[in-house]
Design an enzyme around this catalytic site. Structure first.
Site, PDB file in Angstrom:
ATOM      1  N   LYS A  76      10.340  -4.344 -53.404  1.00  0.00           N
ATOM      2  CA  LYS A  76      11.518  -4.516 -52.551  1.00  0.00           C
ATOM      3  C   LYS A  76      12.651  -3.697 -53.164  1.00  0.00           C
ATOM      4  O   LYS A  76      12.805  -3.695 -54.399  1.00  0.00           O
ATOM      5  CB  LYS A  76      11.873  -6.002 -52.493  1.00  0.00           C
ATOM      6  CG  LYS A  76      13.024  -6.340 -51.566  1.00  0.00           C
ATOM      7  CD  LYS A  76      13.237  -7.859 -51.503  1.00  0.00           C
ATOM      8  CE  LYS A  76      14.339  -8.254 -50.546  1.00  0.00           C
ATOM      9  NZ  LYS A  76      14.495  -9.725 -50.448  1.00  0.00           N
ATOM     10  N   SER A 151      14.530 -11.592 -45.868  1.00  0.00           N
ATOM     11  CA  SER A 151      15.007 -10.250 -46.037  1.00  0.00           C
ATOM     12  C   SER A 151      13.952  -9.302 -46.614  1.00  0.00           C
ATOM     13  O   SER A 151      14.166  -8.083 -46.625  1.00  0.00           O
ATOM     14  CB  SER A 151      16.220 -10.248 -46.983  1.00  0.00           C
ATOM     15  OG  SER A 151      15.853 -10.734 -48.251  1.00  0.00           O
ATOM     16  N   SER A 175      13.329 -15.687 -48.172  1.00  0.00           N
ATOM     17  CA  SER A 175      13.020 -14.284 -47.885  1.00  0.00           C
ATOM     18  C   SER A 175      11.664 -13.772 -48.336  1.00  0.00           C
ATOM     19  O   SER A 175      11.318 -12.620 -48.046  1.00  0.00           O
ATOM     20  CB  SER A 175      14.094 -13.378 -48.475  1.00  0.00           C
ATOM     21  OG  SER A 175      15.232 -13.438 -47.679  1.00  0.00           O
TER      22      SER A 175
HETATM   23  N1  GLN Z   1      17.895 -15.902 -44.495  1.00  0.00           N
HETATM   24  C1  GLN Z   1      18.566 -16.329 -45.664  1.00  0.00           C
HETATM   25  C2  GLN Z   1      19.904 -15.633 -45.790  1.00  0.00           C
HETATM   26  O1  GLN Z   1      20.172 -14.847 -44.949  1.00  0.00           O
HETATM   27  C3  GLN Z   1      17.729 -16.118 -46.883  1.00  0.00           C
HETATM   28  C4  GLN Z   1      17.744 -14.730 -47.365  1.00  0.00           C
HETATM   29  C5  GLN Z   1      16.992 -14.585 -48.674  1.00  0.00           C
HETATM   30  O2  GLN Z   1      16.205 -15.429 -49.055  1.00  0.00           O
HETATM   31  N2  GLN Z   1      17.314 -13.524 -49.388  1.00  0.00           N
HETATM   32  O3  GLN Z   1      20.642 -15.854 -46.668  1.00  0.00           O
END
Ligand code: GLN
Length: 483
Positions: A76, A151, A175
Site C-alpha cells: 500500500k 482505503s 481498511s
Molecule cells: N473508512 C474508515 C475511514 O475512512 C477507515 C479507513 C481506514 O481504516 N484507514 O476512516
C-alpha cells in the site's frame, strides 16, 4: 501461473517448477495488460522487482528456503519505500521519495519478497471506497462499475484480479477487512502493536495497524509471519513473541465457542448478507463450533466516537505537511501564512480537509471535553463490552460490512453514508483487537465477507478458524470474470 497462492508459489519455487524471475515477469506483464481497467497501482517498480527476484533465485540456489523467498507482493502506498515514491494517495506527497524503508517493507524484503509496486489507496487512508485518491478511483474487478472498498482498495483489487498473490494494507477503521470483503479476499487486521507502524504514514496513530490481504487464510498466515514482531523504533510496538501462524492453521474447531452479537442484525444490514452470515455460522457448527448469542451494548456509539478520535489524531498527524518540510509547496507564496494556506489547500483533497477541520474543532479549547474526551470514554466502554464478551466466547462472528460494494460515485455527495459502512469494523480498532474478514458468498454477483474477532494476540486463532472454513467452502476460490 497468476492463479497460484503464496503457499503454492513457495512449493513451486522449492520444487524448481519455475523461478521467481519467471513468475515476476508473468505478473508484471499481467499488471501492464490488465491494470489500466482497475487503476490498482500508483507505481509499478519493475526494475526493483526483477532485481529482487534474481536475488531471491540466487539465495534459493545457494540452499536458502523460506515461504516468502521469491514471493511477489505489493505495498500500500503509505509504507515508506527507500528511493521510491510514497504518495499516500495524495497530491501532497506526489513528489515524495522516502529516505528509508518502513519496518514492514524492510522485514518482508529481508524475507525475500519481490516488490511489484505500490498500490492505490484513499488519500491518507481516509475512506471506504478508494475514490478519494489523487490518482483516481480504483475499480472492483467483480464489477468495474463498483468500488473495491477502501482505503486499501488498490491492494484488494490487484490481489482479487490475480495481478499478484498478496499485498500489504493498513486498517484504521476497517481498511483491510472492508476491501477484503468487497473483493472476495481474506484480510487480517492484527492486534494493535503486533505489526510495526514505523515508516507507515500516520492517519490516526492509536488506531492504525498494518496487515496482510490475500486470497486465503493460509496466505495471510505466511505474510503476517513476515510482518509481525517487536520493533524498538515504534514506541507502541509490543514485545511479545510471534507464534508460528502456519503451524496453528490445522487446529480442530471442536468446542470452539462463537459469539454472534445480537446488535449486528439491526435494520441497516442487507438481509441477503444476514442470510450468508447465518450460513457461515452453520458451516462452522458442522466443524464442531458451538454458537451463542451475545451482546455488545455500546456498539451504536462506535461510529460517532471513531469519527471524533480518528479526525482528531489526523489533524495532529497531518500538521507536518506544511509546504516546508515535506511534499507539495504552492507557487510563489507571498508570505509564510500564504505558503501554509495554499500548500495545504492545494495539496490536500476535500475529504482530508474535512477531517482536519473536524479534528481540529473537536480538540479545540471549549469543545475538547464535549467531543474528544467523551469519545475516549465511549472507546473504553466498547473495549469493556469486548472483554465481557470474551469471558463467554472464543471468537465473535458477524458481517464485515452492512452492504456489498456500491456503485462508483454513489456516496460521493454524502460522506456520512460512507462512514456508516464502517459500523462492524471500527470497534476492533477502537479496542485494539485483531479482526479478519473472509469470503462468505455473493449478493448480485458481488462478494460478501464474514468478520471474525478474537482476543488480543490471537491472530493464530482467527487464521485457524478461517483456514478450516476455507477447507470446507469454496467462496474464496471464485475468480472475477475477465481476470
Ligand atoms: N473508512 C474508515 C475511514 O475512512 C477507515 C479507513 C481506514 O481504516 N484507514 O476512516
Amino acid at each position: 501461473m497468476h492463479q497460484l497462492t503464496l503457499a503454492e508459489i513457495a512449493r513451486g519455487l522449492a520444487d524448481k517448477k519455475f523461478s521467481s524471475e519467471e513468475l515476476t515477469k508473468v505478473l508484471l506483464a499481467r499488471i501492464a495488460q490488465l491494470d489500466p481497467q482497475l487503476n490498482s497501482f500508483i507505481s509499478v517498480t519493475e526494475d526493483l522487482a526483477l532485481q529482487q527476484a534474481k536475488a531471491a533465485d540466487v539465495r534459493r540456489a545457494n540452499g536458502e528456503s523460506g515461504a516468502l523467498l521469491g514471493a511477489p507482493i505489493a505495498h500500500k502506498d503509505l509504507f515508506c519505500t527507500l528511493g521510491i515514491r510514497t504518495s499516500c494517495g495524495s497530491k501532497m506527497l506526489d513528489n515524495f521519495k522516502a529516505p528509508y524503508d518502513a519496518t514492514v517493507v524492510a522485514k518482508l524484503a529481508a524475507a525475500g519478497t519481490v516488490t511489484l509496486g505500490k498500490t492505490n489507496m484513499d488519500e491518507f487512508a481516509m475512506g471506504s471506497a478508494n475514490e478519494s485518491s489523487y490518482y483516481g478511483a480504483v475499480k472492483n474487478p467483480w464489477n468495474l462499475e463498483h468500488v473495491p472498498g477502501g482505503s486499501s482498495g488498490g491492494s484488494a483489487a490487484a490481489v482479487a484480479a490475480r495481478l499478484l498473490p498478496a499485498a500489504t494494507g493498513t486498517d484504521t477503521g476497517g481498511s483491510i477487512r472492508q476491501p477484503a470483503a468487497l473483493t472476495n479476499l481474506t484480510g487480517l487486521k492484527p492486534t494493535y502493536g503486533r505489526v510495526s507502524r514505523w515508516g507507515m504514514i500516520a492517519y490516526a496513530s492509536s488506531l492504525d495497524q498494518g496487515g496482510p490481504l490475500a486470497r486465503t487464510a493460509e496466505d495471510c498466515a505466511i505474510l503476517l509471519q513476515g510482518m509481525a514482531g517487536f520493533d524498538p523504533q515504534d514506541s507502541t510496538s509490543i514485545d511479545e513473541p510471534v507464534p508460528d501462524y502456519s503451524a496453528s492453521l490445522n487446529g480442530s474447531l471442536q468446542g470452539l465457542r462463537i459469539g454472534v452479537p445480537k446488535e449486528y442484525f439491526s435494520a441497516g444490514l442487507d438481509p441477503r448478507i444476514a442470510e450468508l452470515i447465518h450460513n457461515s455460522v452453520k458451516e462452522l457448527e458442522k466443524l464442531g463450533a458451538v454458537v451463542k448469542e451475545i451482546s455488545l451494548p455500546n456498539m451504536q456509539h462506535a461510529i460517532p466516537a471513531y469519527y471524533v478520535i480518528a479526525p482528531a489524531e489526523a489533524s495532529s498527524n497531518l500538521s507536518r505537511f506544511d509546504g516546508v518540510r515535506f511534499g507539495y509547496r504552492c507557487e510563489d507564496p507571498k508570505d509564510l501564512t500564504d505558503l501554509y494556506k495554499r500548500s495545504r489547500g492545494e495539496g490536500f483533497g476535500p475529504e482530508v480537509q474535512r477531517r482536519i477541520m473536524v479534528g481540529a474543532y473537536a480538540l479545540s479549547a471549549g469543545y475538547y471535553d464535549a467531543y474528544y474526551l467523551k469519545a475516549q470514554k465511549i472507546r473504553r466502554l466498547i473495549k469493556n463490552d469486548f472483554m465481557a464478551a470474551f469471558n463467554e466466547v472464543d471468537i465473535i462472528l458477524g458481517p464485515t460490512t452492512p452492504n456489498p460494494a456500491w456503485k462508483l460515485g454513489a456516496k460521493n455527495s454524502d460522506p456520512v453514508a460512507a462512514y456508516l459502512e464502517d459500523v462492524y469494523t471500527i470497534t476492533a480498532n477502537l479496542a485494539g483487537l485483531p479482526g479478519l474478514s473472509m469470503p462468505a458468498g455473493f449478493v448480485d454477483g458481488l462478494p460478501v465477507g464474514v468478520q471474525l474477532l478474537a482476543p488480543y494476540f490471537q491472530e493464530g486463532r482467527l487464521l485457524n478458524v478461517a483456514h478450516q472454513y476455507q477447507l470446507n467452502t469454496d467462496w474464496h476460490t471464485r475468480t472475477p470474470t475477465g481476470f
